[in-house]
Write a protein that holds these residues in place. Sequence first.
Motif, PDB file in Angstrom:
ATOM      1  N   THR A  69       0.817  -1.217   0.000  1.00  0.00           N
ATOM      2  CA  THR A  69       0.000   0.000   0.000  1.00  0.00           C
ATOM      3  C   THR A  69       0.851   1.268   0.000  1.00  0.00           C
ATOM      4  N   PRO A  70       1.929   1.356   0.814  1.00  0.00           N
ATOM      5  CA  PRO A  70       2.774   2.567   0.740  1.00  0.00           C
ATOM      6  C   PRO A  70       3.372   2.792  -0.642  1.00  0.00           C
ATOM      7  N   ILE A  71       3.768   1.722  -1.332  1.00  0.00           N
ATOM      8  CA  ILE A  71       4.332   1.873  -2.681  1.00  0.00           C
ATOM      9  C   ILE A  71       3.263   2.370  -3.645  1.00  0.00           C
ATOM     10  N   LEU A  72       2.037   1.848  -3.526  1.00  0.00           N
ATOM     11  CA  LEU A  72       0.941   2.320  -4.375  1.00  0.00           C
ATOM     12  C   LEU A  72       0.651   3.804  -4.138  1.00  0.00           C
ATOM     13  N   CYS A  73       0.720   4.235  -2.898  1.00  0.00           N
ATOM     14  CA  CYS A  73       0.508   5.649  -2.587  1.00  0.00           C
ATOM     15  C   CYS A  73       1.609   6.514  -3.202  1.00  0.00           C
ATOM     16  N   GLN A  74       2.843   6.014  -3.144  1.00  0.00           N
ATOM     17  CA  GLN A  74       3.949   6.743  -3.757  1.00  0.00           C
ATOM     18  C   GLN A  74       3.798   6.799  -5.275  1.00  0.00           C
ATOM     19  N   LEU A  75       3.337   5.715  -5.878  1.00  0.00           N
ATOM     20  CA  LEU A  75       3.109   5.704  -7.321  1.00  0.00           C
ATOM     21  C   LEU A  75       1.981   6.660  -7.715  1.00  0.00           C
ATOM     22  N   PHE A  76       0.964   6.755  -6.863  1.00  0.00           N
ATOM     23  CA  PHE A  76      -0.126   7.693  -7.122  1.00  0.00           C
ATOM     24  C   PHE A  76       0.386   9.125  -7.100  1.00  0.00           C
ATOM     25  N   PHE A  77       1.205   9.462  -6.111  1.00  0.00           N
ATOM     26  CA  PHE A  77       1.775  10.806  -6.022  1.00  0.00           C
ATOM     27  C   PHE A  77       2.752  11.053  -7.170  1.00  0.00           C
ATOM     28  N   SER A  78       3.501  10.025  -7.542  1.00  0.00           N
ATOM     29  CA  SER A  78       4.426  10.132  -8.673  1.00  0.00           C
ATOM     30  C   SER A  78       3.676  10.410  -9.966  1.00  0.00           C
ATOM     31  N   ALA A  79       2.528   9.760 -10.137  1.00  0.00           N
ATOM     32  CA  ALA A  79       1.705   9.991 -11.329  1.00  0.00           C
ATOM     33  C   ALA A  79       1.167  11.416 -11.352  1.00  0.00           C
ATOM     34  N   LEU A  80       0.789  11.930 -10.191  1.00  0.00           N
ATOM     35  CA  LEU A  80       0.259  13.287 -10.120  1.00  0.00           C
ATOM     36  C   LEU A  80       1.303  14.313 -10.563  1.00  0.00           C
ATOM     37  N   ILE A  81       2.535  14.134 -10.086  1.00  0.00           N
ATOM     38  CA  ILE A  81       3.602  15.091 -10.400  1.00  0.00           C
ATOM     39  C   ILE A  81       4.152  14.858 -11.809  1.00  0.00           C
ATOM     40  N   GLY A  82       4.513  13.603 -12.107  1.00  0.00           N
ATOM     41  CA  GLY A  82       5.236  13.323 -13.334  1.00  0.00           C
ATOM     42  C   GLY A  82       4.392  13.112 -14.564  1.00  0.00           C
TER      43      GLY A  82
END
Length: 354
Positions: A69-82
């Motif tokens: 779940t923490p990795i998925l949250c990081q990927l979600f934030f990464s998608a928002l920025i990148g």
Amino acid sequence: MASCQNWKPVILIMGVYFLMAVMNILFKKVLDEGMNQLVITTYRLTAAAVFLGPIAYFCERRSGNKLTTPILCQLFFSALIGATITQSLFLIGMKYTSAVFSTAFANLVPVTTFLLALLLRQESVNLRSRGGMVEVLGSLICIGGVVLLILYRGIPLNKATHSGKSSYNAKDQGVEVVDNSPQRWILGSTFLLISIVCWSGWFLIQARIGKRYPCKYSSTAFMSFFGAIQSAILCFAVKRDITIWIVRGKLEILTVLFAGIFGSGLCYVGMSWCVQQRGPVFTSAFSPLVQIFIISLDLAFFHEQIYLGSVIGSMLVICGLYVLLWGKAKGEADDTTKPTLVENPNGSSAVGAA
């Protein structure tokens, strides 16, 4: 035979950057015809997720890396920025300016990534070494090139075969557009600069994610999936007109599929392979080819107008990029050959290579 193997990364990375040049030209054409940039981003990321999903499943299902779940949250934030913010702002900036001009800003990514890493203390520079001084010099040259790109447009170097006016609708973007061309140029430059800073920040975020979840195909597929959802929600919040989602004409369909499959799919795979074979410095060194390809295609087929300020500023940015990359390679080479103290069995110290 060995020489053929050495040339494979060169030929591949040139092909990758040629496809990226074609993608940017297609983006500019559909934007000028009135296609919304958030719609383009949503469709592009959707196509990328559909394309990369099966590849990720078959290539990385037995990798042993758990998607927590923490990795998925990081990927979600990464998608928002990148993905969502970066691509949307970049397309707005391209619509205000030109494909050649916007690509000049894309050459800034290694420089802005380096500067952000310095600010966040993820990287350091030894100003007493030659490599560190060259890195700073390259960054300053690039910054000077960007200032010139924004503030000086200059005279047109060629004659455009069209009016240069796009079918841009300001209400689609949710911002007020001024009619004065220089102001429009500066506004587009601002969008491009913000997108490049976001893109550089995404590289730093993705570097941390890669250490915890090294599955590049899966992480890119999830990032594309999250980015498509974010872009769709943002588009509906800004523009609640369902008609903008209708893809009209073969050019828009071709652009979306080309950007998703090649731009976010095969090009990423090709660049990843080149990084594994020859390293990130080698891959970054060829990035100015995108702008060269765009200029060549524009002059040959589309006859876009090119300005003196864009040419001079782009040359400064490219020169600064190569100076920075050379300084970085020089610094890494100095670090590997730095002498260290080696303890002898008799208790004395000797100088050795690290």
